[in-house]
Design a protein around this motif. Sequence first.
Motif, short mmCIF file in Angstrom:
data_model
loop_
_atom_site.label_atom_id
_atom_site.label_comp_id
_atom_site.label_asym_id
_atom_site.label_seq_id
_atom_site.Cartn_x
_atom_site.Cartn_y
_atom_site.Cartn_z
N ASP A 1 -0.39 3.72 0.45
CA ASP A 1 -0.39 2.34 -0.04
C ASP A 1 -0.81 2.26 -1.51
O ASP A 1 -0.19 1.56 -2.31
CB ASP A 1 -1.35 1.49 0.79
CG ASP A 1 -0.76 1.04 2.12
OD1 ASP A 1 0.43 1.33 2.37
OD2 ASP A 1 -1.49 0.39 2.90
N LEU A 2 -1.87 2.97 -1.86
CA LEU A 2 -2.37 2.92 -3.23
C LEU A 2 -1.36 3.52 -4.20
O LEU A 2 -1.16 2.98 -5.31
CB LEU A 2 -3.72 3.65 -3.33
CG LEU A 2 -4.90 2.92 -2.69
CD1 LEU A 2 -6.12 3.84 -2.61
CD2 LEU A 2 -5.26 1.66 -3.48
N ALA A 3 -0.73 4.62 -3.82
CA ALA A 3 0.28 5.25 -4.69
C ALA A 3 1.45 4.29 -4.93
O ALA A 3 1.95 4.17 -6.06
CB ALA A 3 0.77 6.55 -4.06
N GLU A 4 1.88 3.60 -3.88
CA GLU A 4 2.97 2.64 -4.02
C GLU A 4 2.59 1.52 -4.99
O GLU A 4 3.39 1.10 -5.83
CB GLU A 4 3.31 2.02 -2.65
CG GLU A 4 4.06 2.94 -1.71
CD GLU A 4 4.29 2.28 -0.35
OE1 GLU A 4 3.85 1.12 -0.18
OE2 GLU A 4 4.90 2.93 0.52
N MET A 5 1.35 1.01 -4.88
CA MET A 5 0.90 -0.09 -5.73
C MET A 5 0.80 0.33 -7.19
O MET A 5 1.12 -0.45 -8.09
CB MET A 5 -0.44 -0.63 -5.22
CG MET A 5 -0.32 -1.28 -3.84
SD MET A 5 -1.91 -1.79 -3.15
CE MET A 5 -2.17 -3.34 -4.02
N VAL A 6 0.38 1.57 -7.42
CA VAL A 6 0.32 2.09 -8.80
C VAL A 6 1.73 2.21 -9.36
O VAL A 6 2.00 1.82 -10.52
CB VAL A 6 -0.42 3.44 -8.84
CG1 VAL A 6 -0.27 4.08 -10.23
CG2 VAL A 6 -1.89 3.24 -8.50
N ASP A 7 2.67 2.71 -8.57
CA ASP A 7 4.06 2.85 -9.02
C ASP A 7 4.68 1.48 -9.35
O ASP A 7 5.45 1.35 -10.31
CB ASP A 7 4.91 3.54 -7.95
CG ASP A 7 4.59 5.03 -7.83
OD1 ASP A 7 3.98 5.58 -8.77
OD2 ASP A 7 4.93 5.63 -6.79
N LEU A 8 4.32 0.47 -8.57
CA LEU A 8 4.83 -0.88 -8.80
C LEU A 8 4.21 -1.53 -10.04
O LEU A 8 4.77 -2.45 -10.62
CB LEU A 8 4.53 -1.77 -7.59
CG LEU A 8 5.36 -1.62 -6.34
CD1 LEU A 8 4.77 -2.43 -5.20
CD2 LEU A 8 6.80 -2.08 -6.61
N GLY A 9 3.03 -1.06 -10.43
CA GLY A 9 2.27 -1.72 -11.48
C GLY A 9 1.33 -2.76 -10.94
O GLY A 9 0.69 -3.51 -11.70
N ALA A 10 1.20 -2.84 -9.60
CA ALA A 10 0.32 -3.82 -8.98
C ALA A 10 -1.14 -3.41 -9.07
O ALA A 10 -2.04 -4.24 -8.91
CB ALA A 10 0.71 -4.01 -7.52
N LEU A 11 -1.40 -2.12 -9.28
CA LEU A 11 -2.75 -1.61 -9.53
C LEU A 11 -2.68 -0.61 -10.67
O LEU A 11 -1.65 0.06 -10.87
CB LEU A 11 -3.33 -0.92 -8.29
CG LEU A 11 -3.82 -1.79 -7.13
CD1 LEU A 11 -4.34 -0.91 -6.00
CD2 LEU A 11 -4.89 -2.78 -7.58
#
Length: 371
Positions: A338-348
């Motif tokens: 989940d965290l990796a996905e959010m970083v890739d999106l720019g959400a985190l």
Amino acid sequence: MKWIWQLPNWPQFTFDTARFTHWEREFHRNAGVIIGSLAAISADEVNELRVTLLSSEAVDTAKIEGEILDRDSVQSSIRKQLGLQSDGRRAGPQETGVAQMMVDLFRSYQEPLAEERLFSWHKMIMNGRIDLEVIGGYRTHADPMQIVSGRLDRPKVFYEAPPSDRVEEEMKQYIAWFNQAVEAQMPTVIHAGIAHLYFELIHPFEDGNGRIGRTIAEKALAMGARQSLITSLSSRIEQDKKAYYQALERTNASLDITEWLIYFSEKILEAQVYVQKMIAFIIDKARYFETYHSQLNERQTKVVLRLFQEGLTGFKGGLSAENYIRIAKTSRATTTRDLAEMVDLGALRKEGRLRHTRYYLPAWGVAEDEG
């Protein structure tokens, strides 16, 4: 020694009016910026801002007195009283009472100050108390009303308020002064500063004087700005309670209150800056969800909402994987994904490595997150 209320000219306070021209101008400039900012956000966002500021003020004014309230319960109670959707949680008597006072202030800020309203506020914040002689009325006890500190066996009296048999007359004079100052268009920062100090010097109630006194100051500020948004004065004072109490203590012996008004004016402007930051924060939050809401799963959304709930400062030290696991109630493997996905999106935004890895919302900088 003579206390300030024993001086011949009490309560004719003196101060150098010219020194407050800058603060008064800045107060009204900031108020204009805040009003303009409110026009740029939706009704739902205004309601969110109002709930956030009212609940923060309620929690922080209690914290100044050493009373710790449950923030979520206060916020839920405020939402309910404003007719907004709440989580339905039951609030304790203290949380309910201070929430009621804040909402009443918001709704009645334009009305003249009246004894009945002060008594009503006192009943609200003393909700559930059984240890006081008088609730919803001025103190009547014969013992001196003293502000003390230090060891129990060697207490130091910092201040002694007027005796109880003088309080009713003192408060009649106080309420008349407050309302006449509004009619005379006294500079707002001066009005609010005197209103708070003058009330604290009378100390009319058995308990709750600080909380009610700061609420009166908020009322003066709202009347001066001609808008109901709370200035979050207690939230700024609570950042350095020691300086607040020292500033109050220094007023004990002289009717010249210039230094107190300087301290208080600075706090007022700090509080306005805080409100402006809160408006920007809520705008950032709305933009964030416009951008990412459809791309986040239920777990990710839950964690992001929890991050935004922390307000301007965010999680101290940033969001860790352990925080994510606890909030989302999920496994470590799912958390990593989940965290990796959010970083890739720019959400985190990711900072650090290995066990020192922390995550931040893109709306904030690292320095603010570490608040």
